[in-house]
Design a protein around this motif. Sequence first.
Motif, PDB file in Angstrom:
ATOM      1  N   GLY A  15       0.839  -1.150   0.068  1.00 57.36           N
ATOM      2  CA  GLY A  15      -0.198   0.022   0.025  1.00 57.36           C
ATOM      3  C   GLY A  15       0.926   1.296  -0.052  1.00 57.36           C
ATOM      4  O   GLY A  15       0.593   2.333  -0.518  1.00 57.36           O
ATOM      5  N   SER A  16       1.966   0.956   0.539  1.00 59.07           N
ATOM      6  CA  SER A  16       2.993   2.285   0.555  1.00 59.07           C
ATOM      7  C   SER A  16       3.432   2.750  -1.017  1.00 59.07           C
ATOM      8  O   SER A  16       3.547   3.777  -1.291  1.00 59.07           O
ATOM      9  CB  SER A  16       4.098   1.933   1.483  1.00 59.07           C
ATOM     10  N   ILE A  17       3.705   1.652  -1.855  1.00 63.53           N
ATOM     11  CA  ILE A  17       3.787   1.907  -3.083  1.00 63.53           C
ATOM     12  C   ILE A  17       2.736   2.756  -3.580  1.00 63.53           C
ATOM     13  O   ILE A  17       2.976   3.821  -4.605  1.00 63.53           O
ATOM     14  CB  ILE A  17       4.238   0.612  -3.772  1.00 63.53           C
ATOM     15  N   TYR A  18       1.365   2.170  -3.437  1.00 61.96           N
ATOM     16  CA  TYR A  18       0.194   2.910  -4.094  1.00 61.96           C
ATOM     17  C   TYR A  18       0.379   4.603  -3.436  1.00 61.96           C
ATOM     18  O   TYR A  18      -0.119   5.275  -4.295  1.00 61.96           O
ATOM     19  CB  TYR A  18      -0.788   2.229  -3.625  1.00 61.96           C
ATOM     20  N   ALA A  19       0.750   4.329  -2.354  1.00 59.57           N
ATOM     21  CA  ALA A  19       0.575   5.723  -1.699  1.00 59.57           C
ATOM     22  C   ALA A  19       1.568   6.874  -2.311  1.00 59.57           C
ATOM     23  O   ALA A  19       1.182   8.167  -2.472  1.00 59.57           O
ATOM     24  CB  ALA A  19       0.920   5.849  -0.090  1.00 59.57           C
ATOM     25  N   ALA A  20       2.639   6.290  -2.678  1.00 64.69           N
ATOM     26  CA  ALA A  20       3.514   7.270  -3.314  1.00 64.69           C
ATOM     27  C   ALA A  20       3.174   7.928  -4.573  1.00 64.69           C
ATOM     28  O   ALA A  20       3.169   9.158  -4.783  1.00 64.69           O
ATOM     29  CB  ALA A  20       4.849   6.365  -3.458  1.00 64.69           C
ATOM     30  N   LEU A  21       2.519   6.918  -5.512  1.00 65.36           N
ATOM     31  CA  LEU A  21       1.745   7.616  -6.509  1.00 65.36           C
ATOM     32  C   LEU A  21       0.760   8.337  -6.305  1.00 65.36           C
ATOM     33  O   LEU A  21       0.494   9.613  -6.859  1.00 65.36           O
ATOM     34  CB  LEU A  21       1.633   6.358  -7.628  1.00 65.36           C
ATOM     35  N   ALA A  22      -0.230   8.023  -5.418  1.00 64.61           N
ATOM     36  CA  ALA A  22      -1.303   8.817  -4.993  1.00 64.61           C
ATOM     37  C   ALA A  22      -1.205  10.057  -4.541  1.00 64.61           C
ATOM     38  O   ALA A  22      -1.631  11.151  -4.741  1.00 64.61           O
ATOM     39  CB  ALA A  22      -2.164   8.014  -3.917  1.00 64.61           C
ATOM     40  N   LEU A  23       0.243  10.161  -3.806  1.00 69.47           N
ATOM     41  CA  LEU A  23       0.526  11.491  -3.203  1.00 69.47           C
ATOM     42  C   LEU A  23       0.871  12.429  -4.427  1.00 69.47           C
ATOM     43  O   LEU A  23       0.626  13.582  -4.416  1.00 69.47           O
ATOM     44  CB  LEU A  23       1.728  11.375  -2.189  1.00 69.47           C
ATOM     45  N   ALA A 200       9.166   9.824  -8.712  1.00 70.20           N
ATOM     46  CA  ALA A 200      10.902   9.196  -8.551  1.00 70.20           C
ATOM     47  C   ALA A 200      11.021   8.286  -7.459  1.00 70.20           C
ATOM     48  O   ALA A 200      11.370   6.990  -7.651  1.00 70.20           O
ATOM     49  CB  ALA A 200      11.760  10.280  -8.694  1.00 70.20           C
ATOM     50  N   VAL A 201      10.539   8.476  -6.375  1.00 72.01           N
ATOM     51  CA  VAL A 201      10.593   7.963  -5.021  1.00 72.01           C
ATOM     52  C   VAL A 201       9.897   6.634  -5.341  1.00 72.01           C
ATOM     53  O   VAL A 201      10.134   5.452  -4.896  1.00 72.01           O
ATOM     54  CB  VAL A 201      10.186   8.658  -4.038  1.00 72.01           C
ATOM     55  N   ALA A 202       8.616   6.715  -5.790  1.00 68.04           N
ATOM     56  CA  ALA A 202       7.832   5.530  -5.978  1.00 68.04           C
ATOM     57  C   ALA A 202       8.344   4.590  -6.819  1.00 68.04           C
ATOM     58  O   ALA A 202       8.310   3.328  -6.718  1.00 68.04           O
ATOM     59  CB  ALA A 202       6.409   6.113  -6.640  1.00 68.04           C
ATOM     60  N   GLY A 203       9.243   4.955  -8.005  1.00 69.31           N
ATOM     61  CA  GLY A 203       9.678   4.153  -8.984  1.00 69.31           C
ATOM     62  C   GLY A 203      10.879   3.224  -8.405  1.00 69.31           C
ATOM     63  O   GLY A 203      11.097   2.164  -8.596  1.00 69.31           O
ATOM     64  N   TYR A 223      -4.357   1.330  -8.518  1.00 65.34           N
ATOM     65  CA  TYR A 223      -4.458   1.319  -7.109  1.00 65.34           C
ATOM     66  C   TYR A 223      -4.286   2.604  -6.603  1.00 65.34           C
ATOM     67  O   TYR A 223      -5.024   2.895  -5.741  1.00 65.34           O
ATOM     68  CB  TYR A 223      -3.593   0.341  -6.462  1.00 65.34           C
ATOM     69  N   ALA A 224      -3.407   3.362  -7.107  1.00 60.52           N
ATOM     70  CA  ALA A 224      -3.287   4.762  -6.668  1.00 60.52           C
ATOM     71  C   ALA A 224      -4.458   5.604  -6.985  1.00 60.52           C
ATOM     72  O   ALA A 224      -4.948   6.375  -6.102  1.00 60.52           O
ATOM     73  CB  ALA A 224      -2.028   5.348  -7.238  1.00 60.52           C
ATOM     74  N   LEU A 225      -5.011   5.595  -8.033  1.00 62.21           N
ATOM     75  CA  LEU A 225      -6.294   6.415  -8.512  1.00 62.21           C
ATOM     76  C   LEU A 225      -7.268   5.810  -7.615  1.00 62.21           C
ATOM     77  O   LEU A 225      -8.104   6.670  -6.952  1.00 62.21           O
ATOM     78  CB  LEU A 225      -6.470   5.983  -9.697  1.00 62.21           C
ATOM     79  N   ALA A 226      -7.482   4.536  -6.985  1.00 57.53           N
ATOM     80  CA  ALA A 226      -8.587   4.016  -6.289  1.00 57.53           C
ATOM     81  C   ALA A 226      -8.225   4.731  -4.888  1.00 57.53           C
ATOM     82  O   ALA A 226      -9.178   5.055  -4.031  1.00 57.53           O
ATOM     83  CB  ALA A 226      -8.265   2.485  -6.128  1.00 57.53           C
ATOM     84  N   ALA A 243      -4.603   4.109   0.738  1.00 60.98           N
ATOM     85  CA  ALA A 243      -3.620   3.177   0.132  1.00 60.98           C
ATOM     86  C   ALA A 243      -3.452   1.876   1.011  1.00 60.98           C
ATOM     87  O   ALA A 243      -3.122   0.568   0.626  1.00 60.98           O
ATOM     88  CB  ALA A 243      -2.435   3.753  -0.332  1.00 60.98           C
ATOM     89  N   TRP A 244      -2.830   2.177   2.283  1.00 64.44           N
ATOM     90  CA  TRP A 244      -2.687   1.146   3.351  1.00 64.44           C
ATOM     91  C   TRP A 244      -3.859   0.283   3.529  1.00 64.44           C
ATOM     92  O   TRP A 244      -3.685  -0.805   3.391  1.00 64.44           O
ATOM     93  CB  TRP A 244      -2.095   1.651   4.417  1.00 64.44           C
ATOM     94  N   LEU A 245      -5.038   0.815   3.419  1.00 62.85           N
ATOM     95  CA  LEU A 245      -6.409   0.063   3.673  1.00 62.85           C
ATOM     96  C   LEU A 245      -6.471  -0.966   2.124  1.00 62.85           C
ATOM     97  O   LEU A 245      -6.855  -1.988   2.666  1.00 62.85           O
ATOM     98  CB  LEU A 245      -7.366   0.925   3.973  1.00 62.85           C
ATOM     99  N   ILE A 246      -6.344  -0.443   1.224  1.00 62.22           N
ATOM    100  CA  ILE A 246      -6.417  -1.321   0.136  1.00 62.22           C
ATOM    101  C   ILE A 246      -5.439  -2.534   0.166  1.00 62.22           C
ATOM    102  O   ILE A 246      -5.669  -3.718  -0.031  1.00 62.22           O
ATOM    103  CB  ILE A 246      -6.125  -0.475  -1.268  1.00 62.22           C
ATOM    104  N   GLY A 247      -4.133  -2.067   0.533  1.00 58.30           N
ATOM    105  CA  GLY A 247      -3.036  -3.167   0.392  1.00 58.30           C
ATOM    106  C   GLY A 247      -3.181  -4.310   1.478  1.00 58.30           C
ATOM    107  O   GLY A 247      -3.110  -5.230   1.067  1.00 58.30           O
TER     108      GLY A 247
END
Length: 293
Positions: A15-23, A200-203, A223-226, A243-247
């Motif tokens: 979920g943290s990976i999704y969160a980086a893009l979501a941010l 870049a951090v997400a990548g 997932y980030a859009l979700a 994002a954490w909740l989804i993960g």
Amino acid sequence: MGTFIQLVIDGLSTGSIYAALALAIVLVNQATGMINFAQGGMAVLSAYIAWWFTGIGVPLILAILLAVVVSFFMGAIIERYLMRRFERGDPDTAIVVTIGLLTLITGLAGWLWTYNNQQFGSLFSLDTIPVLGASISVRSIGTIVVIVVMMGLLQALFLGTKLGLALRAVAINPQSAAFSGLPVGRLLMVGWGLAAVLGAVAGALVAPQLTLTPGMMDNALVYALAAVILGGLSSPIGVVVAAWLIGVLENLAAVYVPFIGYDLKVAVPFILIFVVLIVRPQGLFGRKAVVRV
């Protein structure tokens, strides 16, 4: 108990990976009022730049920092010479442009570096720590910590700095912001540049866990859009929690819900979206927009 803890920690890490893009998506929206579907492609391109630097002998951490700097200027240039033509026009046109930009960047990465899988070094150790019967990897803990820091910095930027307030003012009403003396053009460039930095951090977080390919961020972007829809476009904390909740929930559902399993766990975030949009359309942490006429 150990299995449950393992699933939760792994879900928080994913979920943290999704969160980086979501941010990054939230940052662009707060700075320009747009939804940037090209964010995943920009993250991939940044990861390839860091990987290229490591290939010529640059240490990994320095390569990532250099990629972050390049990404900032890349985001600013994209805003200045491409997106500015569409930012205050028809929102649907701007969305189509960002989707086209995603396709272009992905194709460019494949053309420059091929579509073969590449190995990207990890920022964190692959060692594990035993916790209540579960084996928690240092990389998972490091990924979660990085996202918490990013979330805190972004929240502080928007709520506690003049730059953040200026970015929000430009996104809400660029004409009034310009009349107030704010450099609207430069602020838009800064917003896109900072979003590219988050990408870049997400990548750099995703590439070691998968393999570096032009399409590696496609699923993460969905997932980030979700997470953005669930958490609310106006809340960095909200999208990270979402994002954490989804993960976590998709991991738990895959193991503990028989009719879902690993094949259908992708449906979990969309079920959450349907429920949240019915109960709270602005997202879990979002604010209702009030328009006075």
